[in-house]
Structures are given as C-alpha cells and as structure tokens.
Design a protein around this motif. Structure first.
Motif, PDB file in Angstrom:
ATOM      1  N   LEU A 153       1.018  -1.015   0.038  1.00 37.98           N
ATOM      2  CA  LEU A 153       0.008  -0.110  -0.112  1.00 37.98           C
ATOM      3  C   LEU A 153       0.817   1.148  -0.208  1.00 37.98           C
ATOM      4  CD1 LEU A 153      -2.919   1.283   0.128  1.00 37.98           C
ATOM      5  CD2 LEU A 153      -2.942   1.128   2.398  1.00 37.98           C
ATOM      6  N   ALA A 154       1.179   1.673  -1.270  1.00 31.74           N
ATOM      7  CA  ALA A 154       1.931   2.861  -1.396  1.00 31.74           C
ATOM      8  C   ALA A 154       1.741   4.185  -0.586  1.00 31.74           C
ATOM      9  CB  ALA A 154       2.253   2.959  -2.836  1.00 31.74           C
ATOM     10  N   ARG A 155       0.519   4.504  -0.948  1.00 35.07           N
ATOM     11  CA  ARG A 155       0.069   5.923  -0.442  1.00 35.07           C
ATOM     12  C   ARG A 155      -1.325   6.055  -0.447  1.00 35.07           C
ATOM     13  NH1 ARG A 155       3.173   6.548  -4.564  1.00 35.07           N
ATOM     14  NH2 ARG A 155       4.812   7.108  -3.436  1.00 35.07           N
ATOM     15  N   PHE A 156      -1.917   6.842   0.009  1.00 30.23           N
ATOM     16  CA  PHE A 156      -3.258   7.581   0.092  1.00 30.23           C
ATOM     17  C   PHE A 156      -3.139   8.848  -0.728  1.00 30.23           C
ATOM     18  CE2 PHE A 156      -4.333   4.189   3.390  1.00 30.23           C
ATOM     19  CZ  PHE A 156      -5.342   3.744   2.939  1.00 30.23           C
ATOM     20  N   VAL A 157      -3.916   9.032  -1.424  1.00 29.39           N
ATOM     21  CA  VAL A 157      -4.070  10.420  -2.045  1.00 29.39           C
ATOM     22  C   VAL A 157      -5.307  11.058  -1.956  1.00 29.39           C
ATOM     23  CG1 VAL A 157      -3.993  12.036  -4.128  1.00 29.39           C
ATOM     24  CG2 VAL A 157      -2.516  10.102  -3.712  1.00 29.39           C
ATOM     25  N   ILE A 158      -5.690  12.074  -1.268  1.00 32.81           N
ATOM     26  CA  ILE A 158      -7.017  12.833  -1.172  1.00 32.81           C
ATOM     27  C   ILE A 158      -7.190  13.841  -1.846  1.00 32.81           C
ATOM     28  CG2 ILE A 158      -8.433  13.752   0.554  1.00 32.81           C
ATOM     29  CD1 ILE A 158      -6.951  12.487   2.859  1.00 32.81           C
ATOM     30  N   ASP A 159      -7.894  13.392  -3.084  1.00 27.43           N
ATOM     31  CA  ASP A 159      -7.999  14.480  -4.311  1.00 27.43           C
ATOM     32  C   ASP A 159      -9.134  15.388  -4.066  1.00 27.43           C
ATOM     33  OD1 ASP A 159      -7.209  15.659  -6.653  1.00 27.43           O
ATOM     34  OD2 ASP A 159      -8.222  14.047  -7.958  1.00 27.43           O
TER      35      ASP A 159
END
Length: 374
Positions: A153-159
């Motif tokens: 799980l590389a990263r979360f992005v909150i767009d």
C-alpha cells in the motif's frame, strides 16, 4: 510518521535524471512545472504532502508519477465519478494500469480487481475510489489492509481536498472521516491535493486531516489565453446563452454552469431547440447516463454540457472554447476552478459570467436559510 514498508525489497531509480525520463517517456511532457519535482520527492520521502494549485497546474502528476515508481498500489480518494472516469481514461492511454471500484461496478469487474489486488505483485498502480467506498466497503478495507501488511500500500491520495472544508460536511460526510486513515493504516503516507483555496481553508483542511508538519507546495497556472467578461443577464437565461454561443462559437465545445438540476435540464432543452447539441449533467442523472454524456462530449458528439458542480472539476478536454456561468457563482475559488476548464490547448477561450441582481437576492436567501438552521 512511521516508515512505510511499501518499498522494501524493491529498488527504484528515483534520480532526477530518471524522473525526467519517465516524465517524457510515460507522461509525454517535456519539463517539470514549478514545485512538481519537489512535491514528488517529498512524497517519496514518505512525508505528509499538501499540493494546492489551479486547474491545469499539474497537481495530479505529483502522485501519478510516484505511483509508477512505487511498489504496490496508490489509492486515490476522489469525490466525483466523472473525474475518476476521466483520470482512468487518460492514464490508460498513457499505458498506466489504473482501475476504479466505483459504486456502479458490476460484481465480476469488482471481483477481478480484488483478485489483482491479492496478487504478490499487483499490476494495478492507481486505484480510484470514492470516500464512501473507502469508509464503508468491508471487502475494500480488507483488501487495503492486506496490501499494507504485505508492504504494497504505497500511499493514500485525497483528491479535491477542498471539499473537506469548503463544501461542508453535508456535501460528502465521509470526507470528514478521512483523518481516520492514519489510525486504520498506520505508516502509510498521505498526500492531499486541492484546488485554489484561501489560507484559512488550507489550515482547516490540514487540521481536519490531522496532517502534522506537512510539506505544502503551491502551484500557479495563469493562462493568458482566457478572456473574462461579465454581462448583464435578462430574465431568460437560455436566450442570453444561445445568443452569445451562436455569435461566437456556434460549432465549438463549451460548458454552461447552472445552480440547480432543473436549471440544467431546462437550459439543455433550450439550447437543443435552438439547434445547439446540448446535454444535461447533474447528480440527479444515473451513473450510466452521466458517463455516456461525458464520453459524448469528449468525442465532440455533444457540443455543450449544461452542468452543476457534479460535473468533475478536473476533467481534461483541451478544446473547450468557452465556460458560461448562467448565474452568479457561489465563491471566487469555485469560479476560478470552473473557468479553468477552458482553453487548455493554449488557444483563446472565453469565460462569460451572466449577472442579474436577482442572483444576489437568491444567494442572500440561501445564506439566511443556512444560518437559521445552524
């Protein structure tokens, strides 16, 4: 932040030379824009990152390029299905594996994606989901936990992070719970991406997400090809829009923004009767219908989109020659984002705001109703 195990056992060349090579070969871009490379490097360092910028400034590259050079999956949380579909289509054209688990996915499609996520080396690099999906879907949460445990799980992005503060909890309540990602998935980096916002809104977003000591990068994009004008509107919105479009761009693509869903439908009907091929787009339409309209517009089979804010803010169509606001927009930040949809090919485009004093009265009435309900 605790170290994320996503890159353990994997050796990626993240030198400036290789990043620039990927920029050119994969994303077909010549140079990094201001603060893009800095934001990308901060993301690789597993720091909290907050990117703020205009439409067209290149915010998406700050997480899409790192996703290509990270082990495992980058999960992008986005509020609008239309925006998700547009991003996936663009990434697919670039040869980047991107998928979505939006609510209208069939069981077979979803099962296929979950199967890929369970693989030892998932081919999916970017997985787009809505905030509701990431908070309420047990199968997705289990898949993400499995990825985290396996270091994938590389990263979360909150767009579109401005939705967290600017539009309030009533817009999408699950956006307000995204700070729980840190507790549920400890050690996984988070990058938030927002359109133009005021400093106090930026502070509120960071507070709500509990992003401590983030690195903040601001990207500006001031297209000189956009021509702005404010015009007095008559009582008939449709007539004003039809007259202007036929006089200036009778055969080109454009957007007409409206406040209400009924206004979109009525505007599209008026434009069609006048010989302009128009489609209505708002949250009251089915997902299948909205996707069809979006595709028709991008393929120039529909000339004008009559839309509320439900029409994705970051959809890329380079030849939008005009953006018309048939009523007064509700904020300058929103107006800036929406007009930024025009002229992305660099050619002259127009941003027309039709204004009538009644808009002010309507806005004042809405504000008074909201104030009374608090």
């Amino acid at each position: 932040m605790a170290g994320n195990p996503a890159d353990q056992g994997r050796d990626f060349d993240r030198s400036p030379e290789n990043l620039k090579a990927i920029l050119r070969k994969t994303f077909r871009l010549k140079e990094f824009r201001d603060n893009q490379l800095e934001a990308i490097n901060a993301t690789f360092e597993e720091k909290y990152v907050f990117v703020v910028g205009d439409n067209g400034a290149g915010k998406s590259l700050c997480y899409q390029l790192p996703a290509c050079l990270s082990a495992g999956v980058t999960v992008v949380i986005s509020p609008l299905i239309s925006l998700i579909q547009d991003q996936i289509q663009k990434l697919t054209e670039l040869g980047i594996e991107a998928r979505t688990l939006s609510g209208d996915k069939g069981c077979s499609d979803a099962d296929s994606i979950y199967q890929q996520l369970s693989e030892e080396d998932p081919i999916i690099k970017l997985l787009y989901v809505t905030p509701e999906k990431v908070r309420m879907s047990d199968p997705l949460i289990e898949a993400l936990q499995s990825l985290r445990v396996r270091g994938l799980l590389a990263r979360f992005v909150i767009d579109e992070a401005q939705c967290i503060s600017q539009w309030g909890d009533n817009f999408r309540p699950d956006y307000g719970t995204l700070n729980e990602l840190q507790q549920d998935f400890p050690g996984v980096p988070i990058i938030a991406v927002s359109g133009p916002i005021a400093p106090h809104i930026q502070e509120d977003i960071l507070k709500r997400l509990q992003m401590t000591k983030p690195q903040v990068f601001t990207m500006s994009f001031n297209p000189t090809n956009l021509k702005y004008a404010v015009k007095t509107r008559t009582l008939d919105r449709g007539t004003d829009c039809i007259t202007w479009i036929k006089e200036h761009y009778p055969h080109d693509s454009g957007i007409v923004y409206c406040w209400r869903q009924d206004d979109c439908d009525n505007m599209a009907d008026s434009l069609n009767k006048a010989g302009l091929l128009a489609c209505s787009y708002h949250a009251g339409k089915t997902g299948e219908y909205r996707e069809s309209v979006q595709n028709r517009w991008k393929e120039n089979k529909c000339q004008v989109i009559c839309a509320t804010i439900a029409f994705g803010m970051g959809i890329h169509k380079p030849d939008v020659r005009y953006v018309i606001h048939s009523v007064l927009p509700k904020s300058m930040e929103r107006y800036q984002r929406e007009t930024g949809r025009a002229g992305r090919d660099g050619n002259v485009s127009h941003c027309i705001l039709f204004y009538n004093y009644k808009d002010y009265e309507d806005l004042r009435y809405v504000i008074s109703r909201v104030s009374c309900s608090i």
